[in-house]
Design a protein around this motif. Structure first.
Motif, PDB file in Angstrom:
ATOM      1  N   HIS A   1      74.054 143.369  36.943  1.00 26.45           N
ATOM      2  CA  HIS A   1      74.897 143.105  38.287  1.00 26.45           C
ATOM      3  C   HIS A   1      74.443 142.402  39.287  1.00 26.45           C
ATOM      4  O   HIS A   1      73.355 142.651  39.800  1.00 26.45           O
ATOM      5  N   LEU A   2      75.059 141.506  39.625  1.00 27.35           N
ATOM      6  CA  LEU A   2      74.489 140.578  40.883  1.00 27.35           C
ATOM      7  C   LEU A   2      75.006 141.415  42.229  1.00 27.35           C
ATOM      8  O   LEU A   2      76.229 141.141  42.429  1.00 27.35           O
ATOM      9  N   LEU A   3      73.995 141.682  43.125  1.00 22.37           N
ATOM     10  CA  LEU A   3      74.208 142.085  44.372  1.00 22.37           C
ATOM     11  C   LEU A   3      74.851 141.342  45.407  1.00 22.37           C
ATOM     12  O   LEU A   3      75.328 141.663  46.426  1.00 22.37           O
ATOM     13  N   GLY A   4      74.364 139.920  45.303  1.00 18.43           N
ATOM     14  CA  GLY A   4      74.896 138.951  46.301  1.00 18.43           C
ATOM     15  C   GLY A   4      74.163 138.995  47.261  1.00 18.43           C
ATOM     16  O   GLY A   4      73.008 139.410  47.412  1.00 18.43           O
ATOM     17  N   LEU A   5      74.505 138.270  48.283  1.00 17.48           N
ATOM     18  CA  LEU A   5      73.940 138.169  49.549  1.00 17.48           C
ATOM     19  C   LEU A   5      74.069 139.056  50.726  1.00 17.48           C
ATOM     20  O   LEU A   5      73.398 139.207  51.622  1.00 17.48           O
ATOM     21  N   THR A   6      75.281 140.002  50.566  1.00 16.76           N
ATOM     22  CA  THR A   6      75.648 140.981  51.426  1.00 16.76           C
ATOM     23  C   THR A   6      76.332 142.296  50.529  1.00 16.76           C
ATOM     24  O   THR A   6      76.941 142.086  49.810  1.00 16.76           O
ATOM     25  N   ASP A   7      76.094 143.313  51.276  1.00 17.61           N
ATOM     26  CA  ASP A   7      76.811 144.536  50.593  1.00 17.61           C
ATOM     27  C   ASP A   7      77.915 144.978  51.415  1.00 17.61           C
ATOM     28  O   ASP A   7      78.528 146.015  51.440  1.00 17.61           O
ATOM     29  N   ASN A   8      78.151 144.061  52.768  1.00 17.80           N
ATOM     30  CA  ASN A   8      79.064 144.537  53.274  1.00 17.80           C
ATOM     31  C   ASN A   8      80.447 143.575  52.992  1.00 17.80           C
ATOM     32  O   ASN A   8      80.644 142.504  52.926  1.00 17.80           O
ATOM     33  N   HIS A   9      81.375 144.414  52.576  1.00 22.37           N
ATOM     34  CA  HIS A   9      82.659 143.994  51.934  1.00 22.37           C
ATOM     35  C   HIS A   9      83.468 143.208  53.055  1.00 22.37           C
ATOM     36  O   HIS A   9      84.319 142.180  52.735  1.00 22.37           O
ATOM     37  N   LYS A  10      83.185 143.291  54.161  1.00 22.62           N
ATOM     38  CA  LYS A  10      83.970 142.615  55.213  1.00 22.62           C
ATOM     39  C   LYS A  10      83.479 141.282  55.535  1.00 22.62           C
ATOM     40  O   LYS A  10      84.194 140.388  55.702  1.00 22.62           O
ATOM     41  N   LEU A  11      82.322 141.100  55.051  1.00 26.13           N
ATOM     42  CA  LEU A  11      81.837 139.776  55.084  1.00 26.13           C
ATOM     43  C   LEU A  11      81.983 138.792  53.848  1.00 26.13           C
ATOM     44  O   LEU A  11      81.804 137.657  53.967  1.00 26.13           O
TER      45      LEU A  11
ATOM     46  N   LEU B   1      64.923 142.489  49.740  1.00 26.43           N
ATOM     47  CA  LEU B   1      65.197 141.787  48.405  1.00 26.43           C
ATOM     48  C   LEU B   1      66.392 140.893  48.872  1.00 26.43           C
ATOM     49  O   LEU B   1      66.522 139.748  48.734  1.00 26.43           O
ATOM     50  N   ARG B   2      67.211 141.484  49.901  1.00 23.96           N
ATOM     51  CA  ARG B   2      68.276 140.528  50.535  1.00 23.96           C
ATOM     52  C   ARG B   2      67.769 139.167  51.290  1.00 23.96           C
ATOM     53  O   ARG B   2      68.347 138.277  51.207  1.00 23.96           O
ATOM     54  N   ASN B   3      66.785 139.425  51.912  1.00 24.03           N
ATOM     55  CA  ASN B   3      66.011 138.220  52.868  1.00 24.03           C
ATOM     56  C   ASN B   3      65.716 137.210  51.764  1.00 24.03           C
ATOM     57  O   ASN B   3      65.755 136.157  51.976  1.00 24.03           O
ATOM     58  N   THR B   4      65.071 137.704  50.673  1.00 21.28           N
ATOM     59  CA  THR B   4      64.567 136.781  49.769  1.00 21.28           C
ATOM     60  C   THR B   4      65.580 136.083  48.922  1.00 21.28           C
ATOM     61  O   THR B   4      65.697 135.005  48.649  1.00 21.28           O
ATOM     62  N   ALA B   5      66.574 136.617  48.732  1.00 19.95           N
ATOM     63  CA  ALA B   5      67.866 136.455  48.078  1.00 19.95           C
ATOM     64  C   ALA B   5      68.400 135.282  48.965  1.00 19.95           C
ATOM     65  O   ALA B   5      68.707 133.959  48.777  1.00 19.95           O
ATOM     66  N   MET B   6      68.638 135.439  50.274  1.00 18.55           N
ATOM     67  CA  MET B   6      69.006 134.392  51.264  1.00 18.55           C
ATOM     68  C   MET B   6      68.023 133.207  51.431  1.00 18.55           C
ATOM     69  O   MET B   6      68.563 132.185  51.498  1.00 18.55           O
ATOM     70  N   ALA B   7      66.645 133.515  51.330  1.00 19.98           N
ATOM     71  CA  ALA B   7      65.783 132.267  51.151  1.00 19.98           C
ATOM     72  C   ALA B   7      65.708 131.684  49.911  1.00 19.98           C
ATOM     73  O   ALA B   7      65.913 130.373  50.077  1.00 19.98           O
ATOM     74  N   SER B   8      66.240 132.123  48.919  1.00 19.04           N
ATOM     75  CA  SER B   8      66.282 131.384  47.496  1.00 19.04           C
ATOM     76  C   SER B   8      67.535 130.468  47.625  1.00 19.04           C
ATOM     77  O   SER B   8      67.500 129.372  46.907  1.00 19.04           O
ATOM     78  N   MET B   9      68.591 130.922  48.303  1.00 18.50           N
ATOM     79  CA  MET B   9      69.839 130.181  48.471  1.00 18.50           C
ATOM     80  C   MET B   9      69.494 128.617  49.319  1.00 18.50           C
ATOM     81  O   MET B   9      69.981 127.887  48.805  1.00 18.50           O
ATOM     82  N   MET B  10      68.341 128.954  49.979  1.00 17.13           N
ATOM     83  CA  MET B  10      68.050 127.509  50.658  1.00 17.13           C
ATOM     84  C   MET B  10      67.513 126.458  49.721  1.00 17.13           C
ATOM     85  O   MET B  10      67.963 125.163  49.877  1.00 17.13           O
TER      86      MET B  10
END
Length: 312
Positions: A13-23, A268-277
């Motif tokens: 399961h890929l949690l993605g960059l955010t767990d806020n469904h509105k975003l 881990l969310r910040n790490t995922a965001m950094a990996s996107m870079m």
């Protein structure tokens, strides 16, 4: 913790960059836009090089391969993320995840090798100009690209096959928007020493080798340029390297940023965001860097646009 044999694992399961469904709609729109820019921008670069006879040189051959590689690199990860967001489903199949690990490794390594090959091309052009056509002949250029691809495949298959030996726990959530090798290894319940050792060895050999090649190439380039008598010659020599240096700085700068981010933060969310870079930003910006900083590329793009408008 309940153990699960690897053969019983059907999906992650890929949690993605955010767990806020509105975003999620905003994330979907942003990544769709970036993916379209990556594909169109790099395709235009390839078309401009193909159409412009003055660009049929080793430097632009490597640039066209880099553009194709960037398209493939992004296509491995972003479309799956977009499909998951649109379907409100964060799952990814076990085989699909392993395939993603393999192809991300191939195209990531390929980017690394191509940047080193392009640095060597600039070294020969500036430091050995009279022998440039002899050294950088078509056969040599094709062989350098092929060997880069073979080394990349070897590294990627080694890591992917080593993942097959791992068994996983019931917690199969990946805090990322794609299957990253390091995150998959962290989910394993079996011994991962060999996997981590191979990652370290691969970074040292397949990462350190090209980086050293780039550094030594530019040491010789700078020393050669500084010995040039005319300031105009110095400016012309440095301008031929400006685009490549910008791309190198972007690729390794974002990669280093990911390493620092993972070292200083537990999120881990910040790490995922950094990996996107490092996985999205370089393929996105590379076409703009080469088209805006390169006079020959600008002229070829203008001719290409003129032909397309005429055909329309």
């Amino acid at each position: 913790m309940e153990l699960k044999n690897q053969t019983a694992v059907s999906e992650f399961h890929l949690l993605g960059l955010t767990d806020n469904h509105k975003l999620l709609p905003l994330v979907f729109s942003m990544f769709l836009f970036m993916y379209l820019i990556i594909v169109l921008g790099n395709l235009i670069i390839v078309m401009a090089i193909t159409a412009g006879s003055q660009l049929h040189t080793p430097m632009y051959l490597f640039l066209s391969v880099l553009s194709i590689n960037d398209i493939c690199y992004s296509t491995v990860t972003i479309p799956k993320m977009l499909v998951n967001i649109h379907a409100h489903d964060d799952s990814i199949g076990y085989i699909e995840c392993l395939s993603q690990i393999c192809f991300v490794s191939i195209f990531g390594d390929m980017e690394n090798f191509l940047l080193a090959v392009m640095a060597y091309d600039r070294y020969v052009a500036i430091c050995k100009p009279l022998r440039y056509r002899v050294i950088m002949n078509p056969i040599c250029c094709v062989l350098m690209v092929l060997f880069s691809f073979l080394f990349s495949i070897t590294d990627a298959l080694t890591h992917s096959l080593m993942v097959l030996r791992l068994s996983f726990c019931t917690d199969l959530e990946i805090p990322h928007f794609f299957c990253e090798l390091a995150q998959i290894i962290k989910l394993a319940c079996s011994d991962t020493f060999l996997n981590n050792f191979l990652i370290f060895a691969a970074v040292f050999v397949f990462g350190g080798g090209p980086v050293c090649g780039i550094v030594f190439s530019y040491i010789y380039i700078v020393s050669s340029v500084l010995r040039m008598p005319s300031s105009e010659g110095k400016h012309r020599a440095f301008s031929t390297c400006a685009s490549h240096l910008s791309v190198v700085s972007l690729f390794y700068g974002t990669g280093f940023g990911v390493y620092i981010s993972s070292a200083v933060t537990d999120s881990l969310r910040n790490t995922a965001m950094a990996s996107m870079m490092y996985s999205v930003v370089p393929p996105l910006l590379n076409p703009f860097i080469y088209s805006l900083r390169n006079r020959e590329m600008k002229e070829s793009l203008k001719k290409l646009v003129g032909r397309l408008i005429y055909l329309m």
